[in-house]
Design an enzyme around this catalytic site. Structure first.
Site, PDB file in Angstrom:
ATOM      1  CG  PHE A   1     -15.558 -11.832  23.604  1.00  0.00           C
ATOM      2  CD1 PHE A   1     -14.641 -11.008  24.228  1.00  0.00           C
ATOM      3  CD2 PHE A   1     -15.314 -12.224  22.287  1.00  0.00           C
ATOM      4  CE1 PHE A   1     -13.498 -10.576  23.565  1.00  0.00           C
ATOM      5  CE2 PHE A   1     -14.167 -11.804  21.614  1.00  0.00           C
ATOM      6  CZ  PHE A   1     -13.260 -10.972  22.263  1.00  0.00           C
TER       7      PHE A   1
ATOM      8  CB  THR B   1     -11.388 -14.340  21.201  1.00  0.00           C
ATOM      9  OG1 THR B   1      -9.990 -14.409  20.916  1.00  0.00           O
ATOM     10  CG2 THR B   1     -11.564 -14.119  22.698  1.00  0.00           C
TER      11      THR B   1
END
Ligand SMILES: O=C(O)C(=O)C[C@]1(C(=O)O)C=C[C@@H](O)C=C1
Length: 379
Positions: A281, A279
């Protein structure tokens, strides 16, 4: 580097090195490290005085103690010069913590992140800023934006895209109504575990809680191993972990931080379907970041609703051979069937090539907003 540092442990002729010899040597090295780290921390204190005396303030009117471009340069240099045997990333992680502690001496950095405590976003925040950062969990992505806008914290950390599940729309939408800028990115490898409380046995699991995205990222594993368990989507993985502590027939899917925080047992580790599940960010704040030498820029473009609009949008990037790293479309808030494009590309807005590209883009777009130029994630 001196000879004594490169050679193996001192050794009398023909005599094998002992554990005691090695420990004495480690003690001596640690003392050297202690003095060097203290000397570095003293330098950081002086840096703070120089910045205060120079009135080195950013767009938020505050003295810029935290310098993302400088931190990226320091970490890149450490990785490039690392002689081994520790891996470059491991060495950079150690220096990340030293810099984090040095910055805390100048001024502790305050951050808001998408909570609750134990989420991957908190893990990403600590990976990027180090353990000396003061972190504050928020209940939703727009609350992270508001907390930074209100000046209650200097930076916010929000997820923006996952390699398996795609973009996080809440984050993109929050940028549309905000003046905040992107000052950094951090990519985290996501490992999900099946977690249970102290009184739960594997064969008794009839419910599995997690965030909808995490349930989706473990779909195949769940189909194969728990086809009959009810899957319940909750607001975050950390919330799932909190919930199952006291439910003897339930399990949660969450990461290491949540497992540790709620003292859960791992029934099964790394159950994500895709082994390189990660992921990305974003770090959001008030100030622009100068070029670090290896940067990305994020923009939002509103196009006029006319034939060939997408071609016009991409043409300047193609002409200048700019490397696009992401193009995302979202419905615009300003009217039905109007769309905006979120575009990420390599380069800094102060590079003449990027300035020229943005200028050409402005000729054909209804609106171009630069969300920020920031160092490419190092760790
Ligand atoms: O070089 C600076 O501006 C510093 O404040 C020093 C230092 C460091 O420890 O190296 C600390 C904090 C900044 O974010 C960047 C680097």
């Amino acid at each position: 580097m001196s000879d004594s540092k490169e050679s193996p442990a001192p050794q009398a002729a023909g005599k094998a090195v002992t554990l005691d010899d090695l420990r004495q040597r480690i003690d001596a090295i640690d003392n050297e490290l202690l003095n060097l780290i203290s000397e570095r921390a003293g330098c950081a204190q002086q840096v703070a005085e120089v910045k205060l005396a120079a009135g080195d303030v950013g767009e938020d009117g505050q003295v810029q103690f935290y310098r993302p471009e400088r931190e990226a340069q320091v970490l890149r240099r450490i990785m490039a010069n690392n002689p081994g045997p520790l891996k470059g990333e491991e060495m950079a992680r150690l220096f990340r913590e030293i810099m984090s502690a040095c910055l805390a001496l100048e001024q502790p950095i305050r951050l808001a992140y998408l909570g609750p405590e134990g989420t991957f976003t908190q893990q990403a925040a600590l990976k990027h800023f180090g353990d000396s950062a003061v972190t504050k969990p928020m209940a939703a992505i727009d609350e992270v934006f508001r907390e930074v806008e209100a000046g209650a914290v200097q930076y916010g950390v929000v997820p923006v895209e996952n390699s398996t599940e795609g973009v996080i729309n809440h984050t993109l939408d929050s940028f549309m109504g905000s003046q905040l800028k992107i000052s950094g990115e951090v990519v985290l490898r996501i490992h999900h575990h099946l977690l249970v409380g102290p009184n739960t046995r594997r064969e008794k699991i009839s419910r599995i809680y997690s965030h909808a995205q995490s349930l989706a990222q473990c779909r195949k594993w769940l189909d194969a191993h728990f086809p009959h368990a009810e899957r319940i989507a909750v607001s975050s993985n950390a919330e799932a972990a909190r919930q199952v502590r006291t439910e003897w027939h339930s399990a949660a899917i969450a990461g290491d931080m949540a497992a540790k925080l709620y003292e859960l047992e791992k029934v099964e580790e790394k159950i994500e379907d895709s082994p390189d599940n990660s992921t990305r960010f974003l770090i959001i704040g008030d100030s622009s970041v100068p070029a670090s030498g290896d940067d990305k820029t994020s923009i939002v473009v509103a196009m006029r609703n006319q034939p060939g609009a997408l071609h016009d949008l991409l043409a300047p990037f193609h002409r200048h051979q700019i490397d696009l790293t992401r193009v995302e479309t979202r419905p615009s808030r300003s009217g039905a069937w109007n769309y905006v494009f979120f575009i990420d590309f390599r380069g800094h807005r102060d590079d003449p090539l990027i300035t020229a590209t943005l200028e050409e883009l402005r000729q054909c777009a209804a609106d171009v907003k630069v969300l920020g130029s920031y160092p490419v994630g190092v760790l």
